[in-house]
Design a protein around this motif. Structure first.
Motif, PDB file in Angstrom:
ATOM      1  N   ASP A 188       0.880  -1.156   0.128  1.00 56.29           N
ATOM      2  CA  ASP A 188      -0.042   0.029   0.050  1.00 56.29           C
ATOM      3  C   ASP A 188       0.917   1.276   0.087  1.00 56.29           C
ATOM      4  OD1 ASP A 188      -2.421  -1.407  -0.116  1.00 56.29           O
ATOM      5  OD2 ASP A 188      -2.711  -1.324   2.238  1.00 56.29           O
ATOM      6  N   ILE A 189       1.803   1.269   0.631  1.00 52.95           N
ATOM      7  CA  ILE A 189       3.085   2.239   0.445  1.00 52.95           C
ATOM      8  C   ILE A 189       3.254   2.541  -0.857  1.00 52.95           C
ATOM      9  CG2 ILE A 189       5.072   3.264   1.232  1.00 52.95           C
ATOM     10  CD1 ILE A 189       4.722   1.614   4.015  1.00 52.95           C
ATOM     11  N   ARG A 190       3.782   1.606  -1.430  1.00 55.67           N
ATOM     12  CA  ARG A 190       4.083   1.552  -2.937  1.00 55.67           C
ATOM     13  C   ARG A 190       3.067   2.132  -3.729  1.00 55.67           C
ATOM     14  NH1 ARG A 190       4.534  -4.005  -5.713  1.00 55.67           N
ATOM     15  NH2 ARG A 190       2.180  -3.455  -5.821  1.00 55.67           N
ATOM     16  N   ASP A 191       1.788   2.168  -3.533  1.00 57.11           N
ATOM     17  CA  ASP A 191       0.662   2.238  -4.477  1.00 57.11           C
ATOM     18  C   ASP A 191       0.100   3.673  -3.924  1.00 57.11           C
ATOM     19  OD1 ASP A 191       1.391   0.092  -5.827  1.00 57.11           O
ATOM     20  OD2 ASP A 191      -0.292  -1.315  -5.145  1.00 57.11           O
ATOM     21  N   ILE A 192       0.640   4.307  -2.867  1.00 57.85           N
ATOM     22  CA  ILE A 192      -0.086   5.394  -2.516  1.00 57.85           C
ATOM     23  C   ILE A 192      -0.408   6.324  -3.511  1.00 57.85           C
ATOM     24  CG2 ILE A 192       0.310   7.669  -1.264  1.00 57.85           C
ATOM     25  CD1 ILE A 192       1.714   6.284   0.937  1.00 57.85           C
ATOM     26  N   ILE A 193       0.202   6.637  -4.719  1.00 59.41           N
ATOM     27  CA  ILE A 193       0.057   7.652  -5.653  1.00 59.41           C
ATOM     28  C   ILE A 193      -1.137   6.850  -6.504  1.00 59.41           C
ATOM     29  CG2 ILE A 193       0.790   8.762  -7.748  1.00 59.41           C
ATOM     30  CD1 ILE A 193       3.584   8.883  -6.284  1.00 59.41           C
ATOM     31  N   GLU A 194      -0.835   5.535  -6.818  1.00 62.14           N
ATOM     32  CA  GLU A 194      -2.036   5.127  -7.745  1.00 62.14           C
ATOM     33  C   GLU A 194      -3.415   4.913  -6.955  1.00 62.14           C
ATOM     34  OE1 GLU A 194       1.071   3.993  -7.371  1.00 62.14           O
ATOM     35  OE2 GLU A 194       1.774   4.183  -9.425  1.00 62.14           O
ATOM     36  N   ASP A 195      -3.394   4.678  -5.835  1.00 62.06           N
ATOM     37  CA  ASP A 195      -4.567   4.228  -4.930  1.00 62.06           C
ATOM     38  C   ASP A 195      -5.350   5.772  -4.750  1.00 62.06           C
ATOM     39  OD1 ASP A 195      -4.049   1.878  -4.659  1.00 62.06           O
ATOM     40  OD2 ASP A 195      -3.288   1.982  -2.751  1.00 62.06           O
ATOM     41  N   ARG A 196      -4.440   7.117  -4.666  1.00 63.66           N
ATOM     42  CA  ARG A 196      -5.203   8.417  -4.641  1.00 63.66           C
ATOM     43  C   ARG A 196      -5.739   8.498  -5.866  1.00 63.66           C
ATOM     44  NH1 ARG A 196      -0.886  10.972  -3.354  1.00 63.66           N
ATOM     45  NH2 ARG A 196      -1.194  11.033  -1.048  1.00 63.66           N
ATOM     46  N   LYS A 197      -5.101   8.132  -7.149  1.00 60.18           N
ATOM     47  CA  LYS A 197      -5.914   8.625  -8.463  1.00 60.18           C
ATOM     48  C   LYS A 197      -7.009   7.601  -8.556  1.00 60.18           C
ATOM     49  CE  LYS A 197      -1.657   9.572 -10.885  1.00 60.18           C
ATOM     50  NZ  LYS A 197      -0.615   8.996 -11.995  1.00 60.18           N
ATOM     51  N   ALA A 198      -7.075   6.302  -7.965  1.00 54.51           N
ATOM     52  CA  ALA A 198      -8.121   5.182  -8.185  1.00 54.51           C
ATOM     53  C   ALA A 198      -9.483   5.752  -6.986  1.00 54.51           C
ATOM     54  CB  ALA A 198      -7.629   4.038  -7.794  1.00 54.51           C
TER      55      ALA A 198
END
Length: 301
Positions: A188-198
């Motif tokens: 989830d740390i790695r995907d913070i930017i992508e998850d914010r966009k989603a």
């Protein structure tokens, strides 16, 4: 095609199911209870459940728009068109069905308690990213994963071998639960930017990079504090302290995580793999400590 489906199941993650099941079995073995057939059947069911969860996770993230070509680095089968969403969902149900069949047989052999816990596991695996309200997207992933991949796998593995109700496998699984949560949180740390966009919610996204790494520190500290307390209180033999050998590696991984939070984002790519490796090695050393305890105590005395 077989290779594509095999990779879609994320076989490298199967250690997350193996460790808690092997831990529960090792606890039973240390009490003089072990049946290889029951262990293999339990392990088969656990791995099928893990595979089903992984497949449905890929399906759910794709359907929710979370996965993109850029973000789905470990599960690109749907975003690249290698497999279809319907096929992925069917494969997930097949894996869950195999886990269910193993659970039914184990329930017949050892009691309905096994089936009750297995049903909870299947529901938890499916609802991670699928169903009416996937809990991953509500920021509840770490909480559920802690229990589902910790106590709720270790306890049934112990019960299947012994037929006993005992809280020891529940508390003994807590260090492993913290570390498997660390794998999820690293992802989830790695995907913070992508998850914010989603537009989804995760603990890492809510905390931000800096505080997420502090929470990551907490998970490892909690795992070791739990282990030391369990040994200190004689709930586990003193040989179970073997995972302390990994402390230098843990410190190195935490340093890389802190470097990433301060701008060294290239470190994020290896954080999930580092976390999975530490979980596996910690689990193996803990299990080894349990297995050698009777022999060491006999020699010591």
């Amino acid at each position: 095609m077989f290779k594509i489906w095999f990779i879609a199941m994320r076989p490298w993650s199967f250690t997350a199911a193996f460790i808690p099941i092997a831990l529960g079995t090792a606890l039973a073995w240390s009490e003089g209870n072990f049946d290889m057939g029951l262990f293999l059947l339990t392990l088969f069911g656990g791995i099928c459940m893990q595979a089903g969860t992984n497949l449905i996770n890929t399906y759910g993230d794709y359907m929710a728009g979370v996965d993109t070509v850029e973000s789905a680095r470990t599960c690109p089968q749907l975003v690249t068109g290698m497999l279809t969403p319907d096929g992925m969902k069917r494969a997930g149900f097949i894996a869950f069905s195999l886990a269910g069949l193993a659970g039914l047989l184990l329930a017949y052999l050892r009691g309905p308690e096994v089936l009750a816990v297995g049903v909870l596991g299947l529901i938890g695996g499916y609802c991670y990213t699928a169903g009416a309200s996937p809990y991953k997207y509500q920021g509840l992933g770490p909480l559920f994963v802690f229990f589902l991949m910790g106590p709720l796998m270790t306890w049934p593995a112990y019960f299947i071998q012994t037929g006993k109700f005992n809280m020891i496998p529940v508390v003994a699984a807590m260090p492993v639960g913290f570390l498997v949560t660390g794998i999820l949180h690293a992802n989830d740390i790695r995907d913070i930017i992508e998850d914010r966009k989603a537009g989804i919610k995760t603990v890492a996204l809510s905390l931000g990079f800096a505080k997420s790494v502090i929470f990551y520190d907490f998970l490892y500290a909690a795992a070791y504090v739990c282990l030391i307390v369990l040994v200190w209180q004689d709930m586990l033999p003193w040989t179970a302290i073997l995972p302390l050998l990994l402390v230098p590696m843990v410190v190195a991984v935490l340093r890389r995580a802190h470097a990433a939070s301060k701008g060294a984002y290239e470190q994020l790519g290896r954080l999930e793999a580092d976390s999975a490796g530490l979980h596996f090695q910690f689990g193996l050393l803990l299990i080894t400590g349990l297995l050698v305890a009777p022999y060491v105590n006999r020699w010591w005395l």
